[in-house]
Design an enzyme around this catalytic site. Structure first.
Site, short mmCIF file in Angstrom:
data_model
loop_
_atom_site.label_atom_id
_atom_site.label_comp_id
_atom_site.label_asym_id
_atom_site.label_seq_id
_atom_site.Cartn_x
_atom_site.Cartn_y
_atom_site.Cartn_z
N ARG A 1 6.21 11.89 -22.47
CA ARG A 1 5.60 13.25 -23.60
C ARG A 1 5.68 12.86 -25.22
O ARG A 1 5.97 13.70 -25.91
CB ARG A 1 6.12 14.55 -23.36
CG ARG A 1 5.69 15.00 -21.79
CD ARG A 1 6.03 16.63 -22.14
NE ARG A 1 5.63 16.37 -20.54
CZ ARG A 1 6.71 16.48 -19.31
NH1 ARG A 1 7.98 16.18 -19.32
NH2 ARG A 1 6.67 17.36 -18.19
N LYS B 1 -4.01 10.30 -36.98
CA LYS B 1 -5.26 10.39 -35.44
C LYS B 1 -5.37 9.05 -35.49
O LYS B 1 -5.25 7.77 -35.63
CB LYS B 1 -6.56 9.97 -36.72
CG LYS B 1 -7.40 11.84 -37.12
CD LYS B 1 -8.78 11.77 -37.32
CE LYS B 1 -9.32 13.26 -37.94
NZ LYS B 1 -10.19 13.25 -38.91
N GLU C 1 -14.67 2.74 -47.50
CA GLU C 1 -13.85 3.65 -47.75
C GLU C 1 -12.76 4.60 -48.38
O GLU C 1 -12.58 4.93 -48.73
CB GLU C 1 -12.65 3.52 -46.34
CG GLU C 1 -13.67 3.99 -44.41
CD GLU C 1 -13.73 5.09 -44.75
OE1 GLU C 1 -13.39 6.26 -44.52
OE2 GLU C 1 -14.35 4.86 -43.06
N LYS D 1 -5.02 9.92 -50.40
CA LYS D 1 -5.57 10.74 -48.43
C LYS D 1 -4.53 11.21 -48.00
O LYS D 1 -3.74 12.57 -47.30
CB LYS D 1 -5.51 8.91 -47.85
CG LYS D 1 -5.69 9.75 -45.79
CD LYS D 1 -6.33 8.32 -45.32
CE LYS D 1 -6.56 9.14 -43.81
NZ LYS D 1 -6.82 8.86 -42.69
N GLU E 1 -6.94 19.43 -39.24
CA GLU E 1 -8.56 18.45 -40.23
C GLU E 1 -8.88 20.31 -39.64
O GLU E 1 -9.97 20.29 -39.09
CB GLU E 1 -9.48 17.66 -39.48
CG GLU E 1 -10.72 17.54 -39.84
CD GLU E 1 -11.57 16.62 -39.98
OE1 GLU E 1 -10.61 15.33 -39.55
OE2 GLU E 1 -12.59 16.29 -39.12
N ARG F 1 -9.35 18.68 -44.92
CA ARG F 1 -9.22 17.11 -44.61
C ARG F 1 -10.72 16.66 -44.19
O ARG F 1 -10.76 15.48 -44.29
CB ARG F 1 -8.18 16.53 -43.26
CG ARG F 1 -8.24 15.35 -42.96
CD ARG F 1 -6.99 15.19 -42.08
NE ARG F 1 -7.24 14.24 -41.77
CZ ARG F 1 -6.39 13.07 -40.92
NH1 ARG F 1 -5.42 14.07 -40.63
NH2 ARG F 1 -6.19 11.76 -40.33
N ASN G 1 -14.86 13.56 -44.10
CA ASN G 1 -16.24 12.34 -43.77
C ASN G 1 -17.06 12.74 -44.16
O ASN G 1 -18.36 12.17 -43.86
CB ASN G 1 -16.65 13.86 -42.28
CG ASN G 1 -14.85 14.33 -40.73
OD1 ASN G 1 -14.57 12.46 -40.95
ND2 ASN G 1 -14.99 15.07 -40.73
N HIS H 1 -20.14 10.31 -43.72
CA HIS H 1 -19.54 10.06 -42.02
C HIS H 1 -20.91 10.33 -41.50
O HIS H 1 -20.87 9.40 -40.16
CB HIS H 1 -18.63 10.50 -41.89
CG HIS H 1 -17.02 9.06 -41.76
ND1 HIS H 1 -16.95 8.85 -43.52
CD2 HIS H 1 -16.27 8.66 -41.51
CE1 HIS H 1 -15.93 8.60 -43.31
NE2 HIS H 1 -16.09 8.10 -42.01
N HIS I 1 -21.91 7.39 -38.75
CA HIS I 1 -21.56 7.56 -38.28
C HIS I 1 -22.88 7.52 -36.43
O HIS I 1 -22.88 6.38 -36.16
CB HIS I 1 -21.01 8.80 -37.18
CG HIS I 1 -19.54 9.02 -37.01
ND1 HIS I 1 -18.85 9.59 -37.83
CD2 HIS I 1 -18.61 7.63 -37.09
CE1 HIS I 1 -17.24 9.39 -37.53
NE2 HIS I 1 -17.42 8.19 -37.11
N HIS J 1 -17.83 -0.83 -39.51
CA HIS J 1 -18.29 1.03 -39.97
C HIS J 1 -18.12 1.44 -41.68
O HIS J 1 -18.82 2.44 -41.59
CB HIS J 1 -16.21 0.92 -39.67
CG HIS J 1 -16.06 3.07 -40.19
ND1 HIS J 1 -17.51 3.80 -39.18
CD2 HIS J 1 -15.53 2.90 -41.19
CE1 HIS J 1 -16.80 4.65 -39.89
NE2 HIS J 1 -15.92 4.87 -40.82
N1 GLY Z 1 -10.13 8.88 -41.38
C1 GLY Z 1 -10.20 10.30 -41.10
C2 GLY Z 1 -9.36 11.02 -41.52
O1 GLY Z 1 -8.48 11.02 -41.11
O2 GLY Z 1 -9.41 12.48 -41.34
#
Ligand code: GLY
Length: 537
Positions: free
Chosen positions: A295, A317, A359, A401, A411, A415, A419, A422, A426, A438
């Site tokens: 958990r 993430k 990035e 960031k 997000e 946040r 993107n 993206h 993507h 990427h």
């Molecule tokens: N890669 C975008 C974020 O971490 O929200």
């Protein structure tokens, strides 16, 4: 770089009432030869009354407003002053994040008993705790405790002033040397360090609670990078799981299962830690495996790609891919520590370095004009993949960031700005079957988003400035000729962010700003078509 990280940031000393902030700040100022300020003294001076009277007169709300103005003034200074903060000065989350962003925050920690015994010696000095007993201190810590965890360095307030000073000096010099970025998330706060990989084991050992054991996850491609093999040895993991860094095959539930199996086989308990050393595939996998094992156990990440240092490793993430799409199975699970050693980039191919630099350009474009300017200056070196130049820019990108993440961990709002580039990026990446790096796809996506913003009325000069930087970073200007355009359209049609006949885009109407907008499919397709040729528009 005239950046926030390298300017002479103020040093904020904070912590609960009676932790010893005034004494420590005076000692620090003396030891460092800096000016010393005390927010309470500043308030008293401005208001022409003792701080206790101001508090009673203005009530807590009014007092905090005055205090916040003083804190912001201190944040705007650049003489490296030492500031003793009131115990409630950074209770407002937004102000706390500003402080983490613009100052070095050193928090003093003491037990409720110790604090109470100090308060009892000076009953008049603490309006909030007057007439209370130790339980009042406990209640205050329960209410505010997680805010006190948001700091670049947390030090034990016990012992003599000299002992506390020595700890503070060590924490400060460590924060400055490792260009520490604090991701302020209350109890989930962690730091990102830019320091040699061979210090990883020491820092993992220093986490609280102390880890019972570690499991290492790594990438075969980085085993030859400086310091990786010896760092794994120093971690003395109960098991090491080595991946090939092949996202298609390994960033799957089966990949995560290899980590679960190894950890369970090694009887890892809930105080155990997964330590990931590698690129995004390994760090995403280890984070996800850690989020679900027993958990949730902790994980530490030592990213070895620019992409992962600048983006993937910060923000929690984690996840694996599914046949229906990338990152569809996952969890938000913040690391306990991130350590970036840019020497590990020595074995990273140029295209991967540029991919990560894209990035960095992304975050600068949407949120950090000074960083964008620095990238413009550093562009020739960055385009060559020069590690020193990358090393100069990365902490700023991460700091920015971190601020976004601490404002919107899951997000649900701003946040989503991360993107930028993206939506189309993507789609291009999917259409190319993940054979194109990427960041290169994101660069094309940024160009398209910039052109959309111009079509919708943003100043053309801003779009040109962004594209000029992408040009100078030698990031792609047009879709690869072999790319099947219909696959890009298919991917766009399946986009999760699609609604009716529009797509959600992050636009960057001017450097340092963003806007989330639904853009009609026609406009988006026009921007895509403009990527057919290398020339702009
Ligand atoms: N890669 C975008 C974020 O971490 O929200």
């Amino acid at each position: 770089m005239d950046s926030n990280v390298t300017r002479r940031r103020p040093i904020f000393v904070w912590g609960p009432p009676a932790a010893g902030k005034s004494t420590l700040s005076a000692e620090l100022a003396r030891a460092l030869g800096r000016r010393r300020f005390d927010t309470d003294d500043e308030i008293a001076r401005r208001e022409g009354a003792p701080v206790r009277e101001v508090f009673l007169r203005e009530r807590e709300w009014g007092f905090r407003r005055i205090e916040a103005a003083v804190v912001r003034e201190m944040l705007a200074s650049d003489d490296g002053r030492v500031v003793s903060l009131g115990g409630g000065a950074l209770l407002d989350a937004a102000l706390r994040r500003e402080a983490l962003d613009g100052a070095w925050v050193i928090a003093l920690e003491a037990s409720p008993r110790e604090l109470y015994s100090r308060i009892a010696r000076e009953p008049d000095a603490r309006p909030l705790l007057q007439g209370g007993d130790e339980s009042r201190v406990r209640a205050l810590l329960a209410q505010r405790g997680s805010a006190y965890l948001e700091a670049h360095g947390r030090i034990d307030a016990s012992g003599s002033p000299d002992e506390v000073l020595a700890r503070a000096l060590e924490a400060l010099s460590d924060a400055e040397r490792a260009r520490v970025v604090a991701v302020g998330l209350g109890e989930r706060t962690y730091t990102v360090r830019f320091s040699p990989l061979d210090s990883l084991a020491k820092h993992v050992e220093g986490l609280r609670p102390s880890p019972s054991a570690t499991i290492a996850a790594t990438d075969r491609n980085v085993l030859g990078a400086p310091g990786v093999a010896s760092t794994i040895a120093a971690l003395a993991p109960r098991a090491t799981v080595t991946f090939d860094g092949d996202g298609d095959r390994e960033k799957t539930l089966q990949g995560a299962a290899r980590l679960w199996d190894a950890a369970l086989e090694a009887s890892l308990d809930r105080k155990g830690i997964f330590c990931a050393i590698g690129g995004g595939v390994v760090t995403d996998l280890a984070g996800f495996a850690a989020s679900t094992l027993l958990r949730g156990v902790r994980f530490v990440s030592a990213p070895t790609t620019v992409l992962s240092m600048a983006d993937a490793s910060v923000g929690g993430k984690t996840g694996v891919d599914h046949a229906r799409g990338k990152n569809l199975i996952g969890a938000f699970h913040q690391p306990s520590l991130v350590l970036c050693d840019t020497r590990t980039l020595e074995t990273l191919p140029l295209v991967e370095r540029r991919s990560g630099v894209a990035e960095i350009a992304k975050i600068a474009a949407i949120a950090d004009e000074p960083l964008f300017t620095a990238l413009e200056r550093e562009a020739p070196s960055l385009a060559r993949g020069d590690i020193d130049a990358i090393d100069r820019c990365l902490p700023e990108a991460v700091r920015r960031k971190a601020r976004v993440v601490s404002e919107d961990e899951r997000e649900e709002g701003p946040r989503a700005a991360l993107n930028f580039g993206h939506t189309l990026g993507h789609a291009i990446e999917t259409a190319a079957g993940y054979t194109m790096a990427h960041g290169l796809c994101v660069a094309l996506g940024m160009r398209a988003a910039v052109r959309i913003a111009t079509t919708l009325g943003a100043p053309a000069s801003e779009g040109e400035r962004i594209e000029a930087l992408l040009d100078r970073l030698e990031l792609p200007r047009s879709l690869p000729s072999a790319l099947d355009r219909s696959l890009v359209l298919d991917a766009l049609a399946r986009d999760k962010k699609r609604a009716d006949n529009s797509l959600r885009f992050v636009l960057c109407p001017r450097v340092g700003a963003f806007e989330l907008r639904a853009v009609s499919l026609d406009v988006a397709l026009c921007a895509l078509a403009s990527l057919e040729h290398a020339s702009r528009r």
